[in-house]
Design a protein around this motif. Structure first.
Motif, mmCIF file in Angstrom:
data_model
loop_
_atom_site.group_PDB
_atom_site.id
_atom_site.type_symbol
_atom_site.label_atom_id
_atom_site.label_comp_id
_atom_site.label_asym_id
_atom_site.label_seq_id
_atom_site.Cartn_x
_atom_site.Cartn_y
_atom_site.Cartn_z
ATOM 1 N N TRP A 125 -39.033 14.977 37.949
ATOM 2 C CA TRP A 125 -39.740 14.551 37.188
ATOM 3 C C TRP A 125 -39.094 13.536 36.318
ATOM 4 O O TRP A 125 -39.294 12.485 36.071
ATOM 5 C CB TRP A 125 -40.684 15.452 36.355
ATOM 6 C CG TRP A 125 -41.777 14.630 35.540
ATOM 7 C CD1 TRP A 125 -43.044 14.032 35.907
ATOM 8 C CD2 TRP A 125 -41.540 14.363 34.127
ATOM 9 N NE1 TRP A 125 -43.467 13.608 34.613
ATOM 10 C CE2 TRP A 125 -42.723 13.811 33.692
ATOM 11 C CE3 TRP A 125 -40.496 14.741 33.157
ATOM 12 C CZ2 TRP A 125 -42.928 13.187 32.318
ATOM 13 C CZ3 TRP A 125 -40.641 14.124 31.973
ATOM 14 C CH2 TRP A 125 -41.897 13.473 31.456
ATOM 15 N N CYS A 126 -37.909 14.198 35.615
ATOM 16 C CA CYS A 126 -37.230 13.305 34.798
ATOM 17 C C CYS A 126 -36.659 11.899 35.540
ATOM 18 O O CYS A 126 -36.474 10.922 35.017
ATOM 19 C CB CYS A 126 -35.881 13.931 34.005
ATOM 20 S SG CYS A 126 -36.723 15.203 32.796
ATOM 21 N N ALA B 50 -45.347 19.218 31.622
ATOM 22 C CA ALA B 50 -44.940 20.530 31.164
ATOM 23 C C ALA B 50 -45.881 21.735 31.665
ATOM 24 O O ALA B 50 -45.235 22.663 32.337
ATOM 25 C CB ALA B 50 -44.814 20.618 29.511
ATOM 26 N N LEU C 268 -45.784 14.094 28.999
ATOM 27 C CA LEU C 268 -44.930 15.231 28.987
ATOM 28 C C LEU C 268 -45.648 16.541 28.720
ATOM 29 O O LEU C 268 -45.220 17.395 29.669
ATOM 30 C CB LEU C 268 -43.782 14.975 27.531
ATOM 31 C CG LEU C 268 -42.808 14.372 27.614
ATOM 32 C CD1 LEU C 268 -42.271 13.884 26.386
ATOM 33 C CD2 LEU C 268 -41.393 14.917 28.560
ATOM 34 N N ALA D 220 -38.582 19.912 37.264
ATOM 35 C CA ALA D 220 -38.371 18.977 36.137
ATOM 36 C C ALA D 220 -37.276 17.975 36.465
ATOM 37 O O ALA D 220 -37.569 16.820 35.818
ATOM 38 C CB ALA D 220 -37.847 20.030 35.128
ATOM 39 N N TYR E 93 -42.669 24.212 32.104
ATOM 40 C CA TYR E 93 -41.597 24.511 31.157
ATOM 41 C C TYR E 93 -42.530 24.229 29.757
ATOM 42 O O TYR E 93 -43.515 23.310 29.745
ATOM 43 C CB TYR E 93 -40.654 23.356 31.336
ATOM 44 C CG TYR E 93 -39.304 23.477 32.138
ATOM 45 C CD1 TYR E 93 -39.379 24.806 32.642
ATOM 46 C CD2 TYR E 93 -38.494 22.605 32.451
ATOM 47 C CE1 TYR E 93 -38.072 25.157 33.350
ATOM 48 C CE2 TYR E 93 -37.254 22.958 33.163
ATOM 49 C CZ TYR E 93 -37.131 24.090 33.510
ATOM 50 O OH TYR E 93 -35.984 24.393 34.485
ATOM 51 N N ASP F 156 -29.402 21.288 30.655
ATOM 52 C CA ASP F 156 -29.262 20.981 31.870
ATOM 53 C C ASP F 156 -27.964 20.859 32.550
ATOM 54 O O ASP F 156 -26.898 21.040 31.868
ATOM 55 C CB ASP F 156 -29.867 19.410 32.266
ATOM 56 C CG ASP F 156 -29.190 18.560 31.636
ATOM 57 O OD1 ASP F 156 -28.363 17.863 32.325
ATOM 58 O OD2 ASP F 156 -29.339 18.199 30.413
ATOM 59 N N SER G 78 -38.767 21.771 25.688
ATOM 60 C CA SER G 78 -37.838 21.786 26.774
ATOM 61 C C SER G 78 -37.637 20.727 27.742
ATOM 62 O O SER G 78 -36.757 20.095 27.953
ATOM 63 C CB SER G 78 -37.951 23.164 27.447
ATOM 64 O OG SER G 78 -37.862 24.186 26.735
ATOM 65 N N LEU G 79 -38.927 20.321 28.059
ATOM 66 C CA LEU G 79 -38.963 19.051 29.153
ATOM 67 C C LEU G 79 -38.532 17.855 28.290
ATOM 68 O O LEU G 79 -38.030 16.977 28.772
ATOM 69 C CB LEU G 79 -40.334 19.017 29.816
ATOM 70 C CG LEU G 79 -40.322 18.012 30.640
ATOM 71 C CD1 LEU G 79 -39.583 18.310 31.714
ATOM 72 C CD2 LEU G 79 -41.989 18.175 31.368
ATOM 73 N N TYR H 292 -36.661 24.112 37.493
ATOM 74 C CA TYR H 292 -35.754 23.334 37.314
ATOM 75 C C TYR H 292 -35.532 22.084 38.210
ATOM 76 O O TYR H 292 -35.479 20.882 37.890
ATOM 77 C CB TYR H 292 -34.334 24.080 37.330
ATOM 78 C CG TYR H 292 -33.104 22.999 36.758
ATOM 79 C CD1 TYR H 292 -32.950 22.890 35.445
ATOM 80 C CD2 TYR H 292 -32.267 22.423 37.701
ATOM 81 C CE1 TYR H 292 -32.008 22.011 35.105
ATOM 82 C CE2 TYR H 292 -31.633 21.720 37.422
ATOM 83 C CZ TYR H 292 -31.382 21.156 36.036
ATOM 84 O OH TYR H 292 -30.082 20.474 35.841
#
Length: 338
Positions: free
Chosen positions: A22-23, A51, A47, A19, A56, A267, A60-61, A16
């Motif tokens: 990264w976002c 992933a 993506l 992720a 993930y 999230d 989901s990502l 998590y």
């Protein structure tokens, strides 16, 4: 459906955090989210690679990134609107809508809405959200030629005997360049939401669990309803939230009265800002219940549970659901909670 022994608190927390990082990096750079239509596959490639690296699923990502992007846009929206006249002047000076979106790190579709609001029909759409939305849904039909008063229409031939104004062309380009916002994305999200609601209903029906749907509840006048209201309280077996000194996954039985389907990734921010307040409203009306995040969720110890009345599950309908008789749904053998 994931097995009970597959959930690992430490592993899920690390995934998590990776992720989320990264976002955040994508949003800080900004440029990757303002692409012309020829570069759309680039975002999908990014993506897909992330992933695999993070562990993930792609969907989901993608959902996680969109959730964070919505927050990013909300933070910038006030400043964006306050500078509207400057954006319009830049457009009049020759910058395209997609160019403006890249420079502002703002969704092309929303920049196009601003331009349409200020320039279409000589500005008569200002403040008319319904009219703007209709124009954005059908720019060719609703945004006639010469709707921009800047004097730089530059009509672009699309088909024989058909020309579109600069505004029409650039609105179409902006809609095509936006990976998250726009009529097509709205339709897709609605259809995905309905698809997973139908999947939930089919799964519960196959388990012989009696329930009422949101539509049935509305017909009899019930307001603000979850997707599923069970005809009687049920028990579900779910992971226990992380406890100090308890590295091994443990499970417990929780009594629930409803279930709400969420075709997105849960999230932390989305859960606390949007989903949990809605779920707590259901708790006040119907008792404790379940939020099902079909694309997974943040580690349980980071998600609020409404003082224990909101159970969070991910990926699929819980495998073990107990009827008031003590039988497992879909099974005939009575069990005793342990």
């Amino acid at each position: 459906m994931r097995g009970e022994d597959e959930y690992d608190h430490v592993k899920e927390s690390r995934k998590y955090e990776a992720a989320e990082k990264w976002c955040r990096s994508i949003l800080v750079s900004g440029k990757e989210l303002s692409l012309d239509e020829h570069n759309h596959p680039l975002l999908d490639e990014m993506l897909a690679k992330a992933a695999v690296d993070i562990g993930y699923p792609f969907e989901s990502l993608h959902s996680f990134l969109r959730n964070r992007h919505i927050i990013h846009v909300k933070r910038k929206s006030t400043q964006f609107r306050h500078s509207a006249e400057s954006h319009i002047q830049n457009y009049r000076s020759g910058k395209s809508i997609v160019q403006l979106a890249k420079e502002l790190s703002y969704p092309p579709y929303l920049v196009a809405r601003l331009v349409v609001e200020h320039l279409a029909y000589d500005g008569k759409l200002r403040g008319n959200k319904k009219g703007i939305t209709e124009a954005m849904r059908d720019p060719v039909g609703k945004l006639g030629r010469n709707v921009c008063s800047s004097g730089t229409h530059n009509d672009v031939p699309i088909k024989e005997h058909q020309c579109l104004s600069r505004l029409q062309v650039e609105v179409l380009e902006a809609i095509g360049a936006d990976p998250f916002y726009g009529p097509e994305h709205d339709r897709d999200r609605r259809m995905i939401g309905l698809e997973f609601e139908a999947m939930l209903e089919q799964t519960l029906s196959s388990m012989n669990i009696p329930f009422e749907t949101e539509e049935q509840l509305r017909i009899r006048g019930t307001a603000k309803t979850p997707d599923i209201l069970f005809s009687c309280p049920l028990g579900i077996k779910v992971p226990v939230r992380k406890r100090p000194g308890k590295p091994k996954m443990e499970y417990e039985w929780k009594v629930v009265c409803w279930m709400d389907s969420k075709a997105l990734f849960g999230d932390v921010r989305t859960h606390h800002a949007d989903v949990l307040p809605q779920a707590e409203g259901y708790v006040h009306r119907f008792g404790p219940g379940v939020v099902l995040y079909w694309f997974g969720h943040a580690p349980l110890d980071r998600l609020g549970d409404g003082h224990g009345d909101v159970v969070v599950v991910g990926w699929d309908v819980p495998r073990y659901i107990m009827l008031p008789t003590g039988e497992l749904a879909g099974h005939r053998k009575a069990i005793h909670p342990s």
